[in-house]
Design an enzyme around this catalytic site. Structure first.
Site, mmCIF file in Angstrom:
data_model
loop_
_atom_site.group_PDB
_atom_site.id
_atom_site.type_symbol
_atom_site.label_atom_id
_atom_site.label_comp_id
_atom_site.label_asym_id
_atom_site.label_seq_id
_atom_site.Cartn_x
_atom_site.Cartn_y
_atom_site.Cartn_z
ATOM 1 C CE LYS A 188 3.906 -9.067 -34.621
ATOM 2 N NZ LYS A 188 3.272 -8.209 -33.616
ATOM 3 C CG HIS A 197 -5.616 -8.091 -23.762
ATOM 4 N ND1 HIS A 197 -5.910 -9.396 -24.024
ATOM 5 C CD2 HIS A 197 -6.803 -7.487 -23.528
ATOM 6 C CE1 HIS A 197 -7.225 -9.582 -23.960
ATOM 7 N NE2 HIS A 197 -7.784 -8.434 -23.669
ATOM 8 N N PRO A 228 -1.641 -16.555 -38.968
ATOM 9 C CG PRO A 228 -3.844 -17.230 -38.616
ATOM 10 C CD PRO A 228 -2.660 -17.476 -39.485
ATOM 11 C CE1 TYR A 258 -1.607 -15.464 -28.333
ATOM 12 C CE2 TYR A 258 -1.386 -16.733 -30.356
ATOM 13 C CZ TYR A 258 -1.592 -15.532 -29.712
ATOM 14 O OH TYR A 258 -1.792 -14.386 -30.454
ATOM 15 C CE1 TYR A 276 0.725 -12.394 -29.847
ATOM 16 C CE2 TYR A 276 0.091 -10.454 -28.597
ATOM 17 C CZ TYR A 276 -0.248 -11.620 -29.259
ATOM 18 O OH TYR A 276 -1.561 -11.989 -29.356
HETATM 19 C C1 PHB Z 1 -8.116 -12.896 -32.906
HETATM 20 O O1 PHB Z 1 -8.597 -12.431 -31.863
HETATM 21 O O2 PHB Z 1 -8.803 -12.998 -33.930
HETATM 22 C C2 PHB Z 1 -6.695 -13.337 -32.923
HETATM 23 C C3 PHB Z 1 -5.916 -13.162 -31.816
HETATM 24 C C4 PHB Z 1 -4.598 -13.573 -31.828
HETATM 25 C C5 PHB Z 1 -4.077 -14.178 -32.947
HETATM 26 C C6 PHB Z 1 -4.859 -14.356 -34.081
HETATM 27 C C7 PHB Z 1 -6.174 -13.930 -34.078
HETATM 28 O O3 PHB Z 1 -2.794 -14.608 -32.931
#
Ligand code: PHB
Ligand code: APR
Length: 385
Positions: free
Chosen positions: A292, A72, A288, A196, A380
């Site tokens: 990280k 990505h 999460p 997000y 990130y």
């Molecule tokens: C996930 O795909 O499980 C995932 C992606 C981004 C995050 C946390 C979990 O910030």
């Protein structure tokens, strides 16, 4: 029984450590309390930093990751009625992330260890570390394993950190007034990149695992029970929180897994007591939101591998003595980033209008200033190792 490194826990940290040590001619035994099927099917996060991908590929366990992982080049921040792309290719050229489930990493590592004749034991009862100050050894199920070094890779609830005498570690902790409900669904992702979403009803995240499987998270109350969340309620809530942008429709499908995860920040320092070294979740937890957790575990293991290599090849403990300091620098950066992302995107006290306005102001800033967006992007995708 004797080995050079006794490893507690067959999560990503313990398995990768065992694999990297084997490649340097250092012996290890991995003791895991759960069964192999359980460890391989535990659904966790799925975002790998560039450095994590590079580490796994260089270690010879990246073949399926390169084939099936989804690279990505950006993420979307969605709030109000708009989505804003954080474009990695422009902000941090040459660095990106790969979406690949953590349990796939675990499967690849277990396969590699077993293929190389590695000693990985599942369903081992009553593992306990002993005497890290003098001659370390482990006991389990009535047996004893002598070793030169113990690696505590047994996650947040493991025995390694708990075995260290009180007063040795400084514990830093922050709890958040919400949890995440994670959902795996058999439906094609409705977006090419992760979304997000900040929403007055609470945060939502749209992620994915493959062209057929989507992954979602919903901010829920800290005491939420997954039984409170029947499928219809999950889809209705995801739609309300994600369908805020004109033209965006969330595709729905069969929900195949759901679980509630508490949100916590935690650091134990130092990450060492005598010849017992903590790595990964055993030493630190991040919420999460910044994805990280796994990446920090891999970073710890890289540092520990170098330190153990020097120790076993020359007898020098110089790098081992610096292990904790070296890891904590990255750990604290990730702590701050994860805490910051969490604060930016979640709904806190509904009466706190001041806090809400600060959040929206920062979102406006991070989506309009290249400097602010670069800060987000470089953290990130992962700062250089
Ligand atoms: C996930 O795909 O499980 C995932 C992606 C981004 C995050 C946390 C979990 O910030
Ligand atoms: N004895 C043996 N094994 C144990 C014990 C014990 N007493 N306690 C826990 N374990 C095992 C767990 O069953 C698990 O398989 O240790 C392993 C720890 O693995 P993880 O929790 O995955 O931790 P880690 O390897 O540090 O990986 C960090 O995992 O929790 C996620 O978000 C986190 O992505 C991050 C990553």
């Amino acid at each position: 029984m004797r080995t050079q490194v006794g490893i507690i826990g067959a999560g990503p940290a313990g398995l990768l450590l065992s694999h990297l040590l084997h490649q340097r001619g250092i012996s290890s035994v991995v003791l895991e309390k759960r069964g192999r099927a359980h460890v391989e099917s535990r659904v966790r996060a799925g975002v790998l930093e560039q450095g994590t991908v590079d580490t796994l590929v260089a270690a010879g366990v990246g073949e399926r990751l390169l084939r099936e992982g989804l690279p990505h080049q950006g993420i979307e921040l969605r709030y109000g009625e708009r989505g804003h792309r954080i474009a990695f290719e422009k902000l941090v050229p040459g660095r990106s992330i790969t979406v690949y489930g953590q349990q796939e990493v675990v499967k690849d590592l277990i396969a590699a260890r077993l293929e190389a004749g590695g000693d990985v034991r599942f369903e081992v009862e009553d593992v306990a570390p002993h005497s890290p100050e003098a001659g370390p050894y482990l006991t389990f199920g009535g047996e004893r394993l002598d070793c030169d070094v113990i690696a505590g890779c047994d996650g947040f609830h493991g025995v390694s950190r708990a075995s260290i005498p009180e007063g040795v570690l400084r514990l830093h902790e922050r709890e958040y007034p919400f949890a995440w409900l994670g959902v795996l669904a058999r439906v094609a992702p409705s977006s090419k990149e992760l979304i997000y979403a900040r929403n007055e009803r609470g945060f939502a995240l749209h992620s994915m695992r493959s062209p057929e499987i989507s992954r979602f998270y919903l901010q829920v109350p800290p005491d939420a029970d997954d039984g409170d969340w029947p499928d219809e309620r999950i889809w209705a809530e995801l739609k309300q929180r994600l369908e805020t942008v004109p033209g965006f429709t969330l595709a729905t499908g069969e929900i195949i897994e759901r679980s509630v995860t508490p949100m916590r920040s935690f650091v134990a320092e130092p990450m060492q007591y005598g010849r017992l070294f903590l790595a990964g979740d055993a030493a630190h937890i991040v919420p999460p939101t910044g994805a990280k957790g796994l990446n920090l575990a891999v970073a710890d293991v890289r540092v520990l591998t170098e330190a153990l290599d020097l120790f076993f090849s020359t007898g020098s403990a110089d790098l081992l003595d610096g292990y904790s300091r070296a890891c904590l620098k990255r750990v604290w950066r990730a702590q701050h980033f994860s805490w910051w992302m969490t604060n930016l995107l979640h709904t806190f006290d509904s009466d706190d209008d001041y806090g809400r306005r600060l959040q929206l102001s920062y979102l406006d800033y991070v989506t309009s200033s290249e400097a602010a967006a670069t800060t987000l992007a470089e953290n990130y995708v992962g700062l250089p190792w």
